[in-house]
Scaffold this motif. Sequence first.
Motif, PDB file in Angstrom:
ATOM      1  N   LEU A 131       0.814  -1.226   0.000  1.00  0.00           N
ATOM      2  CA  LEU A 131       0.000   0.000   0.000  1.00  0.00           C
ATOM      3  C   LEU A 131       0.844   1.273   0.000  1.00  0.00           C
ATOM      4  O   LEU A 131       0.451   2.281  -0.582  1.00  0.00           O
ATOM      5  CB  LEU A 131      -0.958  -0.016   1.204  1.00  0.00           C
ATOM      6  CG  LEU A 131      -2.055  -1.090   1.130  1.00  0.00           C
ATOM      7  CD1 LEU A 131      -2.852  -1.128   2.420  1.00  0.00           C
ATOM      8  CD2 LEU A 131      -2.972  -0.850  -0.068  1.00  0.00           C
ATOM      9  N   GLU A 132       1.998   1.243   0.663  1.00  0.00           N
ATOM     10  CA  GLU A 132       2.832   2.451   0.754  1.00  0.00           C
ATOM     11  C   GLU A 132       4.032   2.381  -0.203  1.00  0.00           C
ATOM     12  O   GLU A 132       5.026   3.077  -0.004  1.00  0.00           O
ATOM     13  CB  GLU A 132       3.341   2.630   2.202  1.00  0.00           C
ATOM     14  CG  GLU A 132       2.247   2.731   3.245  1.00  0.00           C
ATOM     15  CD  GLU A 132       1.318   3.908   2.991  1.00  0.00           C
ATOM     16  OE1 GLU A 132       1.823   4.985   2.615  1.00  0.00           O
ATOM     17  OE2 GLU A 132       0.094   3.744   3.142  1.00  0.00           O
ATOM     18  N   ASP A 133       3.947   1.581  -1.249  1.00  0.00           N
ATOM     19  CA  ASP A 133       5.102   1.361  -2.127  1.00  0.00           C
ATOM     20  C   ASP A 133       5.491   2.641  -2.868  1.00  0.00           C
ATOM     21  O   ASP A 133       4.630   3.387  -3.331  1.00  0.00           O
ATOM     22  CB  ASP A 133       4.764   0.251  -3.139  1.00  0.00           C
ATOM     23  CG  ASP A 133       6.006  -0.324  -3.790  1.00  0.00           C
ATOM     24  OD1 ASP A 133       6.585   0.350  -4.667  1.00  0.00           O
ATOM     25  OD2 ASP A 133       6.421  -1.442  -3.422  1.00  0.00           O
ATOM     26  N   VAL A 134       6.793   2.855  -3.008  1.00  0.00           N
ATOM     27  CA  VAL A 134       7.320   4.057  -3.655  1.00  0.00           C
ATOM     28  C   VAL A 134       6.913   4.143  -5.134  1.00  0.00           C
ATOM     29  O   VAL A 134       6.896   5.230  -5.726  1.00  0.00           O
ATOM     30  CB  VAL A 134       8.869   4.091  -3.522  1.00  0.00           C
ATOM     31  CG1 VAL A 134       9.517   2.947  -4.306  1.00  0.00           C
ATOM     32  CG2 VAL A 134       9.439   5.428  -3.962  1.00  0.00           C
ATOM     33  N   ARG A 135       6.558   3.010  -5.718  1.00  0.00           N
ATOM     34  CA  ARG A 135       6.226   3.001  -7.154  1.00  0.00           C
ATOM     35  C   ARG A 135       4.889   3.667  -7.461  1.00  0.00           C
ATOM     36  O   ARG A 135       4.641   4.063  -8.595  1.00  0.00           O
ATOM     37  CB  ARG A 135       6.215   1.551  -7.670  1.00  0.00           C
ATOM     38  CG  ARG A 135       7.592   0.920  -7.753  1.00  0.00           C
ATOM     39  CD  ARG A 135       7.532  -0.572  -8.046  1.00  0.00           C
ATOM     40  NE  ARG A 135       7.057  -1.336  -6.898  1.00  0.00           N
ATOM     41  CZ  ARG A 135       6.999  -2.668  -6.848  1.00  0.00           C
ATOM     42  NH1 ARG A 135       7.389  -3.380  -7.903  1.00  0.00           N
ATOM     43  NH2 ARG A 135       6.578  -3.290  -5.767  1.00  0.00           N
ATOM     44  N   TRP A 136       4.014   3.792  -6.455  1.00  0.00           N
ATOM     45  CA  TRP A 136       2.667   4.295  -6.743  1.00  0.00           C
ATOM     46  C   TRP A 136       2.628   5.822  -6.682  1.00  0.00           C
ATOM     47  O   TRP A 136       1.928   6.433  -5.891  1.00  0.00           O
ATOM     48  CB  TRP A 136       1.628   3.694  -5.803  1.00  0.00           C
ATOM     49  CG  TRP A 136       1.708   2.215  -5.561  1.00  0.00           C
ATOM     50  CD1 TRP A 136       1.396   1.562  -4.409  1.00  0.00           C
ATOM     51  CD2 TRP A 136       2.096   1.186  -6.480  1.00  0.00           C
ATOM     52  NE1 TRP A 136       1.592   0.214  -4.541  1.00  0.00           N
ATOM     53  CE2 TRP A 136       2.018  -0.049  -5.813  1.00  0.00           C
ATOM     54  CE3 TRP A 136       2.542   1.188  -7.811  1.00  0.00           C
ATOM     55  CZ2 TRP A 136       2.348  -1.268  -6.410  1.00  0.00           C
ATOM     56  CZ3 TRP A 136       2.876  -0.023  -8.410  1.00  0.00           C
ATOM     57  CH2 TRP A 136       2.767  -1.225  -7.723  1.00  0.00           C
ATOM     58  N   LYS A 137       3.395   6.443  -7.560  1.00  0.00           N
ATOM     59  CA  LYS A 137       3.511   7.906  -7.582  1.00  0.00           C
ATOM     60  C   LYS A 137       2.187   8.579  -7.913  1.00  0.00           C
ATOM     61  O   LYS A 137       1.903   9.688  -7.449  1.00  0.00           O
ATOM     62  CB  LYS A 137       4.572   8.302  -8.624  1.00  0.00           C
ATOM     63  CG  LYS A 137       4.784   9.794  -8.777  1.00  0.00           C
ATOM     64  CD  LYS A 137       5.848  10.086  -9.827  1.00  0.00           C
ATOM     65  CE  LYS A 137       5.991  11.589 -10.048  1.00  0.00           C
ATOM     66  NZ  LYS A 137       6.985  11.896 -11.108  1.00  0.00           N
ATOM     67  N   TYR A 138       1.371   7.911  -8.725  1.00  0.00           N
ATOM     68  CA  TYR A 138       0.137   8.538  -9.201  1.00  0.00           C
ATOM     69  C   TYR A 138      -1.110   8.024  -8.487  1.00  0.00           C
ATOM     70  O   TYR A 138      -2.228   8.369  -8.849  1.00  0.00           O
ATOM     71  CB  TYR A 138       0.010   8.339 -10.721  1.00  0.00           C
ATOM     72  CG  TYR A 138       1.190   8.930 -11.459  1.00  0.00           C
ATOM     73  CD1 TYR A 138       1.262  10.295 -11.701  1.00  0.00           C
ATOM     74  CD2 TYR A 138       2.255   8.125 -11.886  1.00  0.00           C
ATOM     75  CE1 TYR A 138       2.356  10.858 -12.353  1.00  0.00           C
ATOM     76  CE2 TYR A 138       3.352   8.675 -12.535  1.00  0.00           C
ATOM     77  CZ  TYR A 138       3.399  10.034 -12.763  1.00  0.00           C
ATOM     78  OH  TYR A 138       4.482  10.590 -13.403  1.00  0.00           O
TER      79      TYR A 138
END
Length: 502
Positions: free
Chosen positions: A292-299
Motif C-alpha cells: 500500500l505504501e510502495d514508492v512506485r505508486w507515484k500517481y
Amino acid sequence: MADKTNANIGFEKQLWDAACVLWGHIPAAEYRKVIIGLIFLRYISAAFDKRYQELVAEGDGFEDDRDAYTMENVFFVPEEARWSTIASAAHTPEIGTVIDTAMRAIEAENKTLKNVLPKNYASPDLDKRVLGDVVDIFTNNIDMSDTEESEDLLGRTYEYCIAQFAEKEGVGGGEFYTPSSVVKTLVSILRPFDNCRVYDCCCGSGGMFVQSAKFIQAHSGKRGAISVYGQEANADTWKMAKMNMAIRGIDADFGPYQADTFTNDLHPTLKADFILANPPFNYHPWNQEKLLEDVRWKYGTPPAGNANYAWIQHMIHHLAPTGKIGLVLANGALSTQSSGEGEIRKRIIEDDLIEGIIAMPTQLFYSVTIPVTLWFITKGKKQKGKTLFIDARKMGHMVDRKHRDFTEEDIQKLADTFEAFQNGTLEDVKGFCSVATLQEIAKQDYILTPGRYVGIEEQEDDGEPFEDKMARLTSELSDMFAKSHELEDEIRRKLGAIGYEI
C-alpha cells in the motif's frame, strides 16, 4: 501445413502429431516440458549443423573451433548433444538417458543455463518407446534449418501447446508469448539504439528482447549492443526465457530465480532506456495489501482487483530520464473509472507522459481473441502536451480462420505515422490518426479510447444525387416492409392452423 507467417509457426501439424503420440502417456503439464526441451535441442543442433557445413566448405579447418560458431551467434553444440546422436538412439532403451546427457552437456557449455534445461527424459514414468516415436517426428517431419533467428520459436510453440491443451489443463494462453506482429510494432516505434538498457518486467519467453536485438542489428548496430533485464514469475517460463536468450547469444539478466515483480522486484535500482512489456491482462490478486505504501505508486495506489495501473506505474518508476515504454494492455484500461483507476490515469496524462495510443485489431494473439491497445509512455516527449491516437483495428489480414497478422508494410505505416507525429509533420486522417492536446483529452474525461479522437473515416462520394438516393432507399425500405408484413401474416396463419392464435 500452414504457410509460415508471423501468426503461425509453420509446423503446427507436426507438433500436433508429436503431441498425439505423447498424449495419454504423460500429463499435459509434463508434455510441454518434454516438447520444449526437444525443440531447444533440435533448433540449436540445426543452427550448428548449418554453420558446421559452411565451415567445412570453407576448408580452413575451423569446424571444431567454438569461436567460429559464437562469432556468428550460433550455439556451439558438443557432440553428445547433437541431434544426430539423439536420432540414432531413438529406438534404444537408453534414449531418455541420451537426451538427459545432452542437456547436461549443453549446461556445461553455457553456465547461464545451469539447472535450467529439462532433464526428466530418463524418468521411469516416460515410456521410452513413445519418446523414441516423438524423436522420430522431430527428426523426419520438423525442419528447422531455415528457421529465422529473429523468431521467438520456443515461446510461440509453447503458446501453441497451451492453446491445444487449454481445456484439459484449465490454463489460458497469452501469458508468456506476445505475437510477432505486436512485438515488431512496439520495437519499430520505439527504435532501441546501441548501448541501451532494455527491460521487460514480465518477460515471458523473452520475445521482446529477440526483436529488440534484431532491430539494432538491422540498423547497423551490433546484436550484443543492448543490456537486457527481465523478470518472470513462472518457473517454467523463466527457464524458457533463459533458453531463448542462450539460443540467440543475448546476454541477459533475468535475476537468479523466478520471482513476482510486485513483491520481489529483482532490479530495484534499474533505470531503463526502453521498457517493452505485455503484462497479464487484468491480473489479480496481485498482493496489493502488502504494497500500500510502495514508492512506485507515484500517481495513486492501484486497486486490488486489477493490476493494470500497477504495471504501468512500476514501468514508469523504472524509466530513465529520457526513457520510453511500449506496452500491451487490455482495452479496459483506456476508460475505466472504477476504484481510483480513472484518477491515476488522469494524473499520468497531466504529467505529459502519454505519447501515443494504438487500438489494435482482434485475433492477433495465438489463443486469445480479445482486442488490445498499445500504450507508448515517454519521458521528455518531443511533442509536449500532445498525444497521438491511432485506430488500427481495420489493419492486418487473416492468415487463417483464427489468426490475423500484420505485413511489414502495416508495421512500417504505424512506425512512419509515429515518426511524422514526433517530427511535427503529421496531418490527421479521419478514422485512422489524430493528434490531441491535453486540453482535448481533459474534455473527454481523460478517456484514451482512440475512436473518440480519430472519428469515423469519410466515405467516398458515389456521385448519386442526394434526392435520387433518398428516393431509391425509401422505395427499397418500403419493399422490405411489405415483405415483412407478408411473412408476419404467413406465420400467423401457420400458428392458427395448429391452434395458436396471435
